[in-house]
Design an enzyme around this catalytic site. Structure first.
Site, PDB file in Angstrom:
ATOM      1  NE  ARG A  70      41.550  31.320  48.380  1.00 16.28           N
ATOM      2  CZ  ARG A  70      40.981  31.184  49.581  1.00 16.28           C
ATOM      3  NH1 ARG A  70      39.722  31.486  49.762  1.00 16.28           N
ATOM      4  NH2 ARG A  70      41.681  30.714  50.605  1.00 16.28           N
ATOM      5  CE1 TYR A  95      32.709  29.309  23.950  1.00 14.82           C
ATOM      6  CE2 TYR A  95      32.438  29.140  26.326  1.00 14.82           C
ATOM      7  CZ  TYR A  95      33.220  29.015  25.194  1.00 14.82           C
ATOM      8  OH  TYR A  95      34.511  28.575  25.313  1.00 14.82           O
ATOM      9  CG  ASP A 137      27.311  35.470  28.074  1.00 16.77           C
ATOM     10  OD1 ASP A 137      27.856  36.511  27.637  1.00 16.77           O
ATOM     11  OD2 ASP A 137      27.912  34.388  28.200  1.00 16.77           O
ATOM     12  CE  LYS A 183      35.252  34.949  24.136  1.00 18.13           C
ATOM     13  NZ  LYS A 183      36.274  33.951  24.157  1.00 18.13           N
TER      14      LYS A 183
END
Ligand code: PLP
Length: 382
Positions: free
Chosen positions: A48, A99, A171, A196
Site C-alpha cells: 500500500r 464530470y 482535470d 480514458k
C-alpha cells in the site's frame, strides 16, 4: 530506472521513459511487480506504500505533464484525495458541467457538512469564476468539460486562484498532456482519469495526480502521497502496467483521434439531423475563442445535439454498427452515449446531447456508419 536526457519531445518520452536501465539481460519493459510486501529494511516495505510498476507509470506521466505523478485507484479516487485537502467546512469552486461523478462528490460532501460550500460556475465565463473565488480553498477546474466541452482560460484562472489563496487543480482528462499542460499554465495539481486516453484501450480503471515541480508542489505531493497511503486509494499493479503499455502509443492515438474528430465535427455541423456541434476548435462552436488558443489541438471528444430531442439521440445510439453505445471515452474504438440517460447527469446538460469519443479507425468508415444512421433520422422525421 533508466536516466534520460533532459530535453525530450513528448512522443519520445511516451516511448522511452519509465524503462529499466540498459544493462545486459535487463528486460526492455518494467516488470509487473505483484507484491503485498517486500523484504524489510528498504524503501518499499508494503504494497500500500509503494510499487515499482506504479513508479514506472508515474515517471512517464510526470514527464509528460512536467511534474511529479502519483497513481490512484481511479480518477474519482484521485479527485476524492484532492477534495480531502480542503479543510472541514471549506469552500470549493468547480464547473457546473464537470464530470457527473465530480459534481456528485461535491453535492454529497456539501450535504453532509464536510464542505461549507461548492460554488458551481460556468468555467468558460472567466469573470464569473473569478467572482466566485474569494474565500475558496480549492479551485477545481475541468477543461474541456465533460460532456459540455466548455474551455477554461487556464493561465488567468490559475493566477486568480493562487492570488485568492486557493489550491488550483485542473482535470486534464479530455486534453491529455499532449494537448495542454496545466502546470505550465500555473496549476498546482493536474487530475487524470487514466481510464480514458492515457490507458486508451477500455480495459483499465485508473487515476492519477501530478503536482508542480516547485516547493509548494513538493509539499502537496507529500501530502497527497500520504493521503493515498492512509486512505488506501491505491492502484492495482496490473492496471498500472496496462496503462503504461497503453501510454506508449498515446501520441499516435491522440493525433489520429484529433484528426478524425476535426473531420467528423465539420461533417456533423453540415448534417440536417444535427442541431448543434460542440467541439472547441470548430468556429461555429461557442466554446471556440481565446481560451482554446492554449490547446495544441482540440481533442478526440465531440458533443452533438440532435434535432428530434432525446428520442432521436436514443435512436442514433441504437442504429450504428461501428460506433458502440457505451459510457466512458478515450479508447481506440469510437463510442458514444446520450449523457442524460444517466439520472445523475447535470440537469442543464441538454436532453438530446450525445457525447462522442472518436477513436482511431478510418474516418470515412466512421462517417459512413454515422451518416447512414443520421440520414435515417431525417427520413423518419420527414
Ligand atoms: N474526470 C473526468 C473528466 C472523467 O471523464 C471521469 C470519468 O468519466 C473521471 C474524472 C472519473 O474517472 P474514473 O472513471 O477513472 O474514476
Amino acid at each position: 530506472m533508466r536516466e534520460l536526457p533532459e530535453t525530450l519531445t513528448p512522443s519520445t518520452l511516451t516511448v522511452t521513459a519509465g524503462r529499466p536501465a540498459h544493462e545486459p539481460d535487463a528486460p526492455l519493459n518494467p516488470p509487473l511487480t505483484l507484491a503485498s510486501t517486500y523484504v524489510a529494511g528498504g524503501a518499499l516495505e508494503y504494497g500500500r506504500y509503494a510499487n515499482p510498476t506504479w513508479e514506472a507509470f508515474e515517471e512517464v506521466l510526470g514527464g509528460l505533464e512536467g511534474g511529479r505523478a502519483l497513481a490512484y485507484a481511479s480518477g474519482l479516487a484521485a479527485i476524492a484525495t484532492v477534495l480531502d485537502l480542503v479543510p472541514v467546512g471549506g469552500i470549493v469552486v468547480a464547473p457546473r458541467h464537470a464530470y457527473l461523478g465530480t459534481v456528485g462528490q461535491l453535492a454529497d460532501l456539501t450535504t453532509s457538512g464536510r464542505l461549507g460550500e461548492a460554488r458551481l460556475v460556468d468555467i468558460a465565463d472567466t469573470e464569473a469564476v473569478r467572482r466566485a473565488m474569494p474565500g475558496a480553498h480549492l479551485v477545481l477546474v475541468e477543461s474541456p468539460t465533460n460532456p459540455a466541452l466548455e474551455v477554461a482560460d487556464l493561465p488567468t484562472l490559475c493566477a486568480a486562484g493562487r492570488e485568492a489563496g486557493a489550491v488550483v487543480a485542473v482535470d486534464n482528462t479530455f486534453a491529455t498532456p499532449l494537448l495542454q499542460r496545466p502546470l505550465d499554465a500555473g496549476a498546482d495539481v493536474v487530475v487524470h482519469s487514466a481510464t480514458k486516453f492515457l490507458a486508451g484501450h477500455s480495459d483499465v480503471v485508473l487515476g492519477a495526480l501530478v503536482t508542480a515541480p516547485t516547493p509548494r508542489g513538493d509539499e502537496l505531493s507529500e501530502e497527497l502521497a500520504s493521503r493515498r497511503r492512509k486512505i488506501g486509494a491505491i492502484p492495482g499493479p496490473f492496471e498500472t502496467w496496462l496503462a503504461l503499455r497503453g501510454m506508449r502509443t498515446l501520441h499516435l492515438r491522440v493525433e489520429r483521434s484529433c484528426a478524425n474528430a476535426v473531420t467528423l465535427a465539420e461533417r456533423l455541423a453540415a448534417h440536417p439531423a444535427v442541431e448543434r456541434v460542440r467541439y472547441p476548435g470548430l468556429a461555429s462552436d461557442p466554446g471556440h475563442g481565446r481560451a482554446t488558443a492554449q490547446m495544441r489541438a482540440y481533442g478526440g471528444i465531440i458533443a452533438i445535439e440532435l434535432r428530434g430531442g432525446a428520442a432521436a439521440a436514443d435512436a442514433l445510439t441504437r442504429t450504428t454498427r461501428l460506433w458502440v453505445h457505451a459510457t466512458s471515452l478515450g479508447g481506440v474504438e469510437s463510442t458514444f452515449e446520450r449523457r442524460r440517460r444517466w439520472a445523475t447527469e447535470v440537469a442543464t446538460i441538454p436532453d438530446n446531447l450525445v457525447r462522442m469519443s472518436v477513436g482511431i479507425e478510418d474516418v470515412d468508415d466512421l462517417w459512413t456508419d454515422l451518416s447512414t444512421a443520421l440520414d435515417q433520422l431525417v427520413d423518419r422525421s420527414g
